[in-house]
Design an enzyme around this catalytic site. Sequence first.
Site, PDB file in Angstrom:
ATOM      1  N   GLU B  41       5.424  -4.205 -10.269  1.00 56.01           N
ATOM      2  CA  GLU B  41       4.335  -5.128  -9.932  1.00 56.01           C
ATOM      3  C   GLU B  41       4.580  -5.785  -8.571  1.00 56.01           C
ATOM      4  O   GLU B  41       5.690  -6.258  -8.304  1.00 56.01           O
ATOM      5  CB  GLU B  41       4.282  -6.210 -11.026  1.00 56.01           C
ATOM      6  CG  GLU B  41       3.198  -7.257 -10.830  1.00 56.01           C
ATOM      7  CD  GLU B  41       3.151  -8.285 -11.976  1.00 56.01           C
ATOM      8  OE1 GLU B  41       4.100  -8.323 -12.779  1.00 56.01           O
ATOM      9  OE2 GLU B  41       2.160  -9.029 -12.049  1.00 56.01           O
ATOM     10  N   LYS B 108      -5.082  -5.850 -12.464  1.00 56.12           N
ATOM     11  CA  LYS B 108      -4.495  -6.495 -13.657  1.00 56.12           C
ATOM     12  C   LYS B 108      -5.536  -7.343 -14.367  1.00 56.12           C
ATOM     13  O   LYS B 108      -6.244  -8.138 -13.733  1.00 56.12           O
ATOM     14  CB  LYS B 108      -3.308  -7.362 -13.211  1.00 56.12           C
ATOM     15  CG  LYS B 108      -2.532  -8.040 -14.326  1.00 56.12           C
ATOM     16  CD  LYS B 108      -1.323  -8.789 -13.735  1.00 56.12           C
ATOM     17  CE  LYS B 108      -0.442  -9.426 -14.799  1.00 56.12           C
ATOM     18  NZ  LYS B 108       0.732 -10.097 -14.180  1.00 56.12           N
ATOM     19  N   CYS B 144       2.393  -5.732 -16.372  1.00 57.47           N
ATOM     20  CA  CYS B 144       3.103  -6.854 -17.006  1.00 57.47           C
ATOM     21  C   CYS B 144       2.344  -7.440 -18.203  1.00 57.47           C
ATOM     22  O   CYS B 144       2.252  -6.782 -19.234  1.00 57.47           O
ATOM     23  CB  CYS B 144       3.390  -7.916 -15.932  1.00 57.47           C
ATOM     24  SG  CYS B 144       4.867  -8.919 -16.268  1.00 57.47           S
ATOM     25  N   GLY B 283      33.134 -27.891  -5.227  1.00 57.43           N
ATOM     26  CA  GLY B 283      34.190 -28.825  -5.609  1.00 57.43           C
ATOM     27  C   GLY B 283      34.754 -28.398  -6.946  1.00 57.43           C
ATOM     28  O   GLY B 283      34.010 -28.209  -7.902  1.00 57.43           O
ATOM     29  N   ASP B 289      32.904 -27.014 -16.207  1.00 56.85           N
ATOM     30  CA  ASP B 289      31.681 -26.620 -15.493  1.00 56.85           C
ATOM     31  C   ASP B 289      31.996 -25.980 -14.144  1.00 56.85           C
ATOM     32  O   ASP B 289      31.508 -24.906 -13.822  1.00 56.85           O
ATOM     33  CB  ASP B 289      30.764 -27.835 -15.294  1.00 56.85           C
ATOM     34  CG  ASP B 289      30.287 -28.411 -16.619  1.00 56.85           C
ATOM     35  OD1 ASP B 289      29.856 -27.627 -17.481  1.00 56.85           O
ATOM     36  OD2 ASP B 289      30.343 -29.643 -16.791  1.00 56.85           O
TER      37      ASP B 289
END
Lengths: 540, 540
Positions: B41, B108, B144, B283, B289
């Site tokens: 698409e 579409k 889609c 950092g 995390d």
Amino acid sequence: MKLALVQFNPIVGDLVGNANRILEFCQQAVSEQALAIVFPELAITGYPPEDLLLRNDFLNGVEKQLERISSECPLLTIVIGYPEKGEGVLFNSVAVLQAGELVANYRKQQLPNYGVFDEKRYFQAGAQACTFKLGSEVIGLSVCEDIWSSSVCDQLRQSDATLILNLNASPFEINKAEKRERTVCSRVKETGLPIIYLNQVGGQDELVFDGSSFVMNAAGKVVQRSAAFVESINYIDLDSLRNSTLEAKQDAQLPELESIYQALVLGVRDYVTKNGFKGAVLGLSGGIDSALVLAVAADALGGDSVEVVLMPSKYTADMSNEDAIKQAEALGVKHQTISIEPAVNAFSAMLEPAFEGLNADVTEENIQARSRGVVLMAISNKKRKILLTTGNKSEMSVGYATLYGDMAGGFAPIKDVPKMMVYALAKYRNEQSPVIPDRVIERPPSAELAPDQKDEDSLPPYPVLDDILERYVERDQSRREILDAGYEPAIVDRVLRLVEQNEYKRRQAPPGVKITSRAFGRERRFPMTSGFNKVLFSDD
Amino acid sequence: MKLALVQFNPIVGDLVGNANRILEFCQQAVSEQALAIVFPELAITGYPPEDLLLRNDFLNGVEKQLERISSECPLLTIVIGYPEKGEGVLFNSVAVLQAGELVANYRKQQLPNYGVFDEKRYFQAGAQACTFKLGSEVIGLSVCEDIWSSSVCDQLRQSDATLILNLNASPFEINKAEKRERTVCSRVKETGLPIIYLNQVGGQDELVFDGSSFVMNAAGKVVQRSAAFVESINYIDLDSLRNSTLEAKQDAQLPELESIYQALVLGVRDYVTKNGFKGAVLGLSGGIDSALVLAVAADALGGDSVEVVLMPSKYTADMSNEDAIKQAEALGVKHQTISIEPAVNAFSAMLEPAFEGLNADVTEENIQARSRGVVLMAISNKKRKILLTTGNKSEMSVGYATLYGDMAGGFAPIKDVPKMMVYALAKYRNEQSPVIPDRVIERPPSAELAPDQKDEDSLPPYPVLDDILERYVERDQSRREILDAGYEPAIVDRVLRLVEQNEYKRRQAPPGVKITSRAFGRERRFPMTSGFNKVLFSDD
């Protein structure tokens, strides 16, 4: 036969609070012997409620409050916008409530899904006209976008309506009030019917609703206008609507600069107060942008709710500090001075090993701007005052601003105001009462992040920059069209490249008041990752 | 009769670059004796092109490149998605190009306008089916969303199609690949036709397209799968498509955690490389995390393109530094340590007069986080490496993060990953090869912004928090429904209130990879100014 028109300022999502205030207006209308009262589009939720509309708990709350309004005020015909739950779909509807009953229900037919609007994300379009009787009148209903083309008003004329009500949540932009009256005038001429245009008022995140409600008679004359930018209840006598003596009541539309300034003031006031801040703080540099933001903030919140911080560095001219203090004193706002040198020196020392052998560049300028950001956010956090940023649209367009530095803050009052308009607004404000020192308006603009720096060292002169930006951003002109307007290729290419490269900065910018026909934010949805610049420069 | 299926990774907006690469794939297909080649698409623009679609210069560029593709590759039938200019409207179309001619064109019909999709902002829906002949096959086209309900496939069956092509730009989310195959299987059973499902691959801002293209035969069996998360060209022999021996080629779908991890890796890699950064910096705190983000970044970019900074303060435990260094070394990434104490002390001294008589509060914690932000952004600016933030979805939901502090950065790889899933992904990654020290996974999470601080001092335990958040944010459950699941009112109310209060922070957050069924960002559009919390707590 008296109709009450409420130019309503709701809080989005606050169904109970909005319903309470709706009922207060109903009481006023009853005591004024009105027969009916009209509220704007989606008045019960406020506009735009966005994805709250996807939640059942929210929609159930709407039903509950609508029933409450209906039952607690049976004496009046109430016309009010609300989101209506259908079978697995939602409509943007208008309820007509009489004696505790729903006597008519209209579903908006034209759903805007462009610009700042996403109504097809939420709503199904209605398919038919709706009228209701009020005394001798047959009142036809329409909602906002419905009035911008002929079909809905045509249906209403064919349904023998004698008057059209148009309930709006139409955001402010420059010259919008004029456009609305012109458009409604076309519908009046097509249908031969008078039209009542009723709009929401108030600030909601990036949008300001100006109100500017009006009543237009069947001759296409505006016979009544509500004051722009303030909540109000106005009454119109339907029997005399066709009477030309009504014309005397008409107030003028606001001049352009005044309307823009008031939009900024209302946008700031409502964002700050509806979000419960205790006031505002901003960095005052002695430049024109922060000067205008301070004037707007003081007009919005009162000088005693605003405080400013001067944060000089070694690059700050003495006159910057002098002018900043002069302005703070003129507006009666608290000011303090905090030099950023200790923080800048600390960061320099901390980064020395990492930056060994590397040349100074924009990094060092950003450290200054970010040190100021940390100081201002600390004051904002500690005192629960919102930090206002001072960047204008020209800067936001080309990324002439430091992310987490001068872009740090909760609200950006002039982010949609181009630099040349910043000057015009400053002069306009000084004409009302002098609050911005003349020197601030007259001296060449500088970020003061390097020795003898001037904006024009990095950017084209602002009259050129602003015109190129308007052509490119607001009017979608191609590079070729902009060159044909007579600008130098080197300048045009640089500006367009900067606009394309800085979408990532704008995506992290605080919200601010939309005033132009295309504001950054939800109105201009551009990818951050994009190869469009290659297209842009290959269009010949 | 061989068909080439290109699971394409475009760059949004880069029409010339995309066309060049499309032509390269066409050459490959020619050399492999394919008869036709299929692209996803809107392959020529990349998906989603957003408001670029509103620009004429952009649409003219599309026409130009499409003509070029058509004329430069006349030997092959080319099936490709593109935005088609109609009279004042735009269609999301598929062109079928043969011998330099447009032989078929499909528009579409089902336009998604929910979640992350805004297709009704740009496109008009098509109204009819489209097929084209290829050898003995009649190939039916769909795009889609068309495949998610029956109507378009029904039309194609009635048009005597023998095979259905479905061109997609379908973004990744958890279990999406499985859902797609289930849905396509329903269409196969309804129509009795084989379906080729071809998807875009690659990262585009907040979306990752996983590819996961597949071919399903008329019996509803998947006979071929393209590897997920990589660009590829695959060939399918249509004559043997109905032959059961093809089944051998099928690869398995990826297990859930592997697919999520790969989505994060591809999202980071494409954002960084498509935007031209020279690598990434982050950092590293010694917490889970930043450990996961580092692993993802190193897997995406290679350890030598990533560097980390340890920025201890007086509240940082020794084991945090030890573990951080251990992980950096395990992944072969450069690490340096910069204490934030000098900056924090400078700000304390600078703010002392302003804060005289006021108690310490979250302001002081924010100053630490923001000092780290300034250091990291300086390194990012100086070295042109993107700063990655390390916040997870649980933190983003409740605002447990500092704006311009740990939220400062260009990309937020795990912003849509709930904390419990962060742990699961860390363990999954270590199973491949051990890169995250066990202690990082095992110790209680802490922001280390105050003495002996633990996340659980401010927040409910993460298993509880994550479940409440999923119910509220992703499934739109009401407070009552969440209470009925057995949670304490005090906890539920606190969590919901925090979610509602922190929309302003999320609005200024960097982009990050969507992996859940509702990511913050463009998929969940909530007002910042909102009285909804009052509704939320009055639903009984």
